[in-house]
Design a protein around this motif. Sequence first.
Motif, PDB file in Angstrom:
ATOM      1  N   ALA A   1      -1.385   3.168   8.060  1.00  0.00           N
ATOM      2  CA  ALA A   1      -0.455   2.053   8.163  1.00  0.00           C
ATOM      3  C   ALA A   1       0.684   2.436   9.091  1.00  0.00           C
ATOM      4  CB  ALA A   1       0.080   1.708   6.786  1.00  0.00           C
ATOM      5  N   PRO A   2       1.330   1.441   9.719  1.00  0.00           N
ATOM      6  CA  PRO A   2       2.542   1.755  10.479  1.00  0.00           C
ATOM      7  C   PRO A   2       3.534   2.494   9.581  1.00  0.00           C
ATOM      8  CG  PRO A   2       1.880  -0.507  10.853  1.00  0.00           C
ATOM      9  CD  PRO A   2       0.969   0.040   9.803  1.00  0.00           C
ATOM     10  N   ALA A   3       4.205   3.492  10.137  1.00  0.00           N
ATOM     11  CA  ALA A   3       4.982   4.406   9.296  1.00  0.00           C
ATOM     12  C   ALA A   3       6.075   3.705   8.507  1.00  0.00           C
ATOM     13  CB  ALA A   3       5.590   5.507  10.161  1.00  0.00           C
TER      14      ALA A   3
ATOM     15  N   ASP B   1       6.073   0.573   7.499  1.00  0.00           N
ATOM     16  CA  ASP B   1       5.580  -0.660   6.908  1.00  0.00           C
ATOM     17  C   ASP B   1       6.141  -0.825   5.501  1.00  0.00           C
ATOM     18  OD1 ASP B   1       4.211  -2.950   6.932  1.00  0.00           O
ATOM     19  OD2 ASP B   1       2.211  -2.093   6.763  1.00  0.00           O
ATOM     20  N   GLY B   2       6.838  -1.922   5.279  1.00  0.00           N
ATOM     21  CA  GLY B   2       7.333  -2.201   3.943  1.00  0.00           C
ATOM     22  C   GLY B   2       8.726  -1.681   3.656  1.00  0.00           C
TER      23      GLY B   2
ATOM     24  N   ILE C   1      -8.009   3.248 -12.136  1.00  0.00           N
ATOM     25  CA  ILE C   1      -8.549   3.484 -10.788  1.00  0.00           C
ATOM     26  C   ILE C   1      -7.447   3.450  -9.727  1.00  0.00           C
ATOM     27  CG2 ILE C   1     -10.234   2.693  -9.094  1.00  0.00           C
ATOM     28  CD1 ILE C   1     -11.855   1.584 -11.490  1.00  0.00           C
TER      29      ILE C   1
ATOM     30  N   LEU D   1      -6.051   6.670  -7.634  1.00  0.00           N
ATOM     31  CA  LEU D   1      -6.057   6.687  -6.175  1.00  0.00           C
ATOM     32  C   LEU D   1      -4.647   6.913  -5.637  1.00  0.00           C
ATOM     33  CD1 LEU D   1      -8.593   3.831  -5.410  1.00  0.00           C
ATOM     34  CD2 LEU D   1      -8.872   6.262  -4.946  1.00  0.00           C
TER      35      LEU D   1
ATOM     36  N   VAL E   1      -4.688  10.342  -3.590  1.00  0.00           N
ATOM     37  CA  VAL E   1      -4.708  10.223  -2.134  1.00  0.00           C
ATOM     38  C   VAL E   1      -3.562   9.373  -1.593  1.00  0.00           C
ATOM     39  CG1 VAL E   1      -7.176  10.589  -1.982  1.00  0.00           C
ATOM     40  CG2 VAL E   1      -6.306   8.283  -2.170  1.00  0.00           C
TER      41      VAL E   1
ATOM     42  N   ALA F   1      -2.993   6.239  -1.955  1.00  0.00           N
ATOM     43  CA  ALA F   1      -3.317   4.862  -1.567  1.00  0.00           C
ATOM     44  C   ALA F   1      -2.390   3.915  -2.315  1.00  0.00           C
ATOM     45  CB  ALA F   1      -4.769   4.547  -1.906  1.00  0.00           C
ATOM     46  N   HIS F   2      -1.788   2.964  -1.608  1.00  0.00           N
ATOM     47  CA  HIS F   2      -0.759   2.140  -2.232  1.00  0.00           C
ATOM     48  C   HIS F   2      -1.333   1.263  -3.328  1.00  0.00           C
ATOM     49  CE1 HIS F   2       2.745  -0.349  -2.765  1.00  0.00           C
ATOM     50  NE2 HIS F   2       3.407   0.513  -2.029  1.00  0.00           N
TER      51      HIS F   2
ATOM     52  N   VAL G   1      -0.301  -1.445  -4.599  1.00  0.00           N
ATOM     53  CA  VAL G   1      -0.266  -2.902  -4.429  1.00  0.00           C
ATOM     54  C   VAL G   1      -1.581  -3.393  -3.831  1.00  0.00           C
ATOM     55  CG1 VAL G   1       0.759  -4.747  -3.074  1.00  0.00           C
ATOM     56  CG2 VAL G   1       2.209  -3.204  -4.332  1.00  0.00           C
ATOM     57  N   ILE G   2      -2.026  -2.741  -2.762  1.00  0.00           N
ATOM     58  CA  ILE G   2      -3.276  -3.161  -2.132  1.00  0.00           C
ATOM     59  C   ILE G   2      -4.429  -2.994  -3.106  1.00  0.00           C
ATOM     60  CG2 ILE G   2      -4.847  -2.754  -0.223  1.00  0.00           C
ATOM     61  CD1 ILE G   2      -2.506  -1.607   1.322  1.00  0.00           C
ATOM     62  N   ASN G   3      -4.497  -1.816  -3.731  1.00  0.00           N
ATOM     63  CA  ASN G   3      -5.642  -1.553  -4.599  1.00  0.00           C
ATOM     64  C   ASN G   3      -5.681  -2.482  -5.799  1.00  0.00           C
ATOM     65  OD1 ASN G   3      -7.101   0.356  -3.244  1.00  0.00           O
ATOM     66  ND2 ASN G   3      -5.815   2.038  -3.931  1.00  0.00           N
TER      67      ASN G   3
ATOM     68  N   GLY H   1       7.358   0.980   0.518  1.00  0.00           N
ATOM     69  CA  GLY H   1       6.381   0.429   1.449  1.00  0.00           C
ATOM     70  C   GLY H   1       5.125   1.266   1.474  1.00  0.00           C
ATOM     71  N   TRP H   2       4.069   0.745   2.119  1.00  0.00           N
ATOM     72  CA  TRP H   2       2.849   1.549   2.121  1.00  0.00           C
ATOM     73  C   TRP H   2       2.674   2.332   3.392  1.00  0.00           C
ATOM     74  CZ3 TRP H   2       1.057  -3.615   0.299  1.00  0.00           C
ATOM     75  CH2 TRP H   2       0.857  -4.505   1.326  1.00  0.00           C
ATOM     76  N   GLY H   3       3.646   2.346   4.237  1.00  0.00           N
ATOM     77  CA  GLY H   3       3.583   3.263   5.369  1.00  0.00           C
ATOM     78  C   GLY H   3       3.917   4.654   4.883  1.00  0.00           C
ATOM     79  N   ARG H   4       3.754   5.642   5.750  1.00  0.00           N
ATOM     80  CA  ARG H   4       4.057   6.992   5.295  1.00  0.00           C
ATOM     81  C   ARG H   4       5.326   7.508   5.944  1.00  0.00           C
ATOM     82  NH1 ARG H   4      -2.081   8.835   4.514  1.00  0.00           N
ATOM     83  NH2 ARG H   4      -2.406   6.753   3.762  1.00  0.00           N
TER      84      ARG H   4
END
Lengths: 430, 483
Positions: free
Chosen positions: A419-421, A423-424, B253, B257, B261, B263-264, B266-268, B480-483
């Motif tokens: 994802a864009p860094a 994002d959110g 689950i 996740l 890993v 993984a955000h 919200v999406i999952n 947010g789900w960016g890193r």
Amino acid sequence: MAATTTLSTPRRTPAQLAALAERRRHRIIGVVMVLLGFAGLALFANGTDSAWVSTFGLNTGGTSAIRLGDLIIPTQTTVIVLSSLALFAGGYQIIRGFGKSSNAILGLIILFFIASFLVWATGDKSINLAAMLKSTLLRAVPLTLGALSGVVSERSGVVNIAIEGMMLSSALAAAMIGSATQSLWIGLFGGILTGVILAAFHAVLSIRYKVDQVISGTVINIFSVGITSFISAKFLSEFPDLNNPGIYQAVPIPGLSAIPFIGPILFDGNFFLYAMFLLLVIVHVALFYTRWGLRTRAVGEKPRAADTLGINVFRTRYNAVLLSGALAGLAGAYFTLGSVGRFDEGMTAGRGFIALAAVIFGNWTPFGAFGAALIFGFADSLQSRLAILSVPIPSQFLLMAPYIATMIALAGLIGRTQAPAADGQPYEKG
Amino acid sequence: MADSLVQDLLPKPAEGTSSVPWWRRIVEAVQLPLLALFTAFVVGAFIIALTDLAVLALLTDTISRLNAIGYALLALTAAVIILGIGISRRPEVILKRLGFAATGRQSRWFNIIAVLLTIAAVIGLLITIGFGPVLSAGAESVRRAYGALLEGSLGNPAQMIAAIQSGDGRQMAQAFYPISEALVASTPYIFAGLAVALGFRSGLFNIGVEGQLFIGAITSVFVGYSITGLPAIIHIPLALAAGALGGAAWAFIPGFLKARVGAHEVINTIMMNYIAFRLSEWLLNGPMKRPGSVPVSPFIEASAQLPRFFPDPIRFHFGFFIAIGAAAFVWWFLFKSKWGFELRTVGANPSAAKYAGMNIARTIILAMCLSGALAGLAGTNEVLGVNYNLANAFSSGYGFDSIALALLGRSHPAGVVAASLLFGTLRSGATRMQNVAQIPVDIISVIQALVIAFIAAPAIIRSIYRIVQAKGSDMVFTRGWGR
């Protein structure tokens, strides 16, 4: 003793660790390929008669002047060949590795698996492949437009889970305005405008008031379900004339639409199909080859750095979110003006979230999202045909496929999405 | 108990302000939610009035009969509105011009007077122009709608008194039916709201309550109809546990996740929602289908039904008390247990939690599972207490509404219960509003969405009502789900 072991273990640099993870990922990809190969053999080759043939129709039964004969292939042999290819590729991937092209090869193998499935399902029967691909493309239109909306917004660092709500509201607005003015184009404009208005709300909440973007998106989703049901119950049942906008008719492109097989699929659609192709290219070029795109992506990755360089973070994000709303509005208008011709409550039926899945699965790129939308559209089109093929798979499982695929992609075990860094994350001017 | 409840409910006071009495702090804590609700209902009133066909007809009629003076007065009205808004933004400036000291108290009163005068002037002007009938028709439409809503949700007090005096059972049932329905409707909201609130407290946005609720309903209905011959005392807890476990497993689950890993969630959880819908669709059309053409599950055994306390049609059942018990448990867990402390710390500041040696991955998974279990119980409650079987459309979006409840209740169990009672009551009353005033029930969703917006963006409410922000009162919900 413990101290010596710690000392003797070689320290790994982050680069080495990343390489290790990459190698593990490649090995997992190999294992998946092998598993797909075995699954193909066990599920599709096993139990079929060697005399069966699969018949695929290649004409949509439409306008093309040249008609093709049916494609007839032996069921069992095809499945065995495709599955063996998967096994070989998987074995090679585990032992030597395809390196950078691993993901592409995996995609190919998955395609083989789907093809095997299709060949097996049509074993001793026939199916119209051209019609199926055409319906795949049509089902991918709203998904792609919705996903483009998500890509634009998220590239600028604003999460947009409100695609569903924007689509639903603009579907209603397009139908009502189109009916009231007796003009498809004004209806389309109304739909897009509705998307933009909701996006403006999202933008003000999440950029100005720094509301959590997921919450602000949820607000729009709940609001849209409520207001569309409210208006539809209050007005549309009483005034059916307000819900009869008509639909955009298909406009075959002269010459191109006469190409056998491809022509009727690609060049014989209505306004929305061509708009999708055009926007796909425009958004891709705009995002990756223009100053606007560079700025938008910069704001989505490192807003502070962008700000330091004199880019107005807030304005860039407002623009991206409004554009995103316009795209979602177009996607919503497709439902009423491009496909059904009337508004029904909850007619988007979660497609906005599939579009969101396509954004992620397509790794936040326009063409990636388009590819994902095609795959999801294919699953959708396939499930509607399972009954005809009398395949013992419940259609619901095919409908789950987009969501499961997205979760796998997001988990990063096989492919990896990034994802864009920013994002959110709301931007605070420091 | 009451005092510690207050302590948790409120933002920690800034230093030196601990002398503020507790009731004052309660007022400060609830004024924002209440004002948000009020504002949402005002907006809802405008929507109701402006979509009323009679009002619309009157409005177009009046506008078509306007003459030049009418238009001039209309422009004047607009000017008055703008002036009023201007004054209410900056009352101090004008007060100072008038030679007052413009203390906080003075400007507040001046502001209130100015706003009231503006409203009176605007209404007066509109009536002069000839909009009087439109205004009264609009007001009448809103009064009818909200009146029906109130009566549908709480019942008619006069009828209740008459019923009690007569002592007639059927009359009593009729009089108290609305209130019982309100409690029945609130029960799943309490569970689902607690699920979201628990997630918020641990920094997770569980948007998948709807899916977990479906899975919980599936597992509990399965235990409810497939096991026969058990006494109720065993069968009911077994079915409840199955529902909670189902929801927890579904939430595990995305939790796993997220922890493993990154993984955000919200999406999952969104994806898992749709997987759950398809799964239940398949089960109800296949393995769990009752013989017949309708895709519904078989009815559960009588021994798995949550007991009801009154004869039909009063559906009030034991689930309500389980819900209150769950709220009490969540309160104890969050604020009195070690795990709850870790959970809140991870939610408030993951880095600090890590530095303090807390196991973040385990905490995230635990939080998701607990949240999923509560969501599962929401579905279970509907199956075991109300419907006795599972149909595909059994949930009217409890999972999504619950986000509003958690926000309105400030993610505190007591607040969530209060918010759930409120919205459960509104939901059950909305049916009557639809019948009496022809206002579709969906207006409640619109109001709910507005409430979420106002609560999530308190700056809007603060700027409308000119409330000074208390320190540290805003909470961060997710990242947010960016890193």
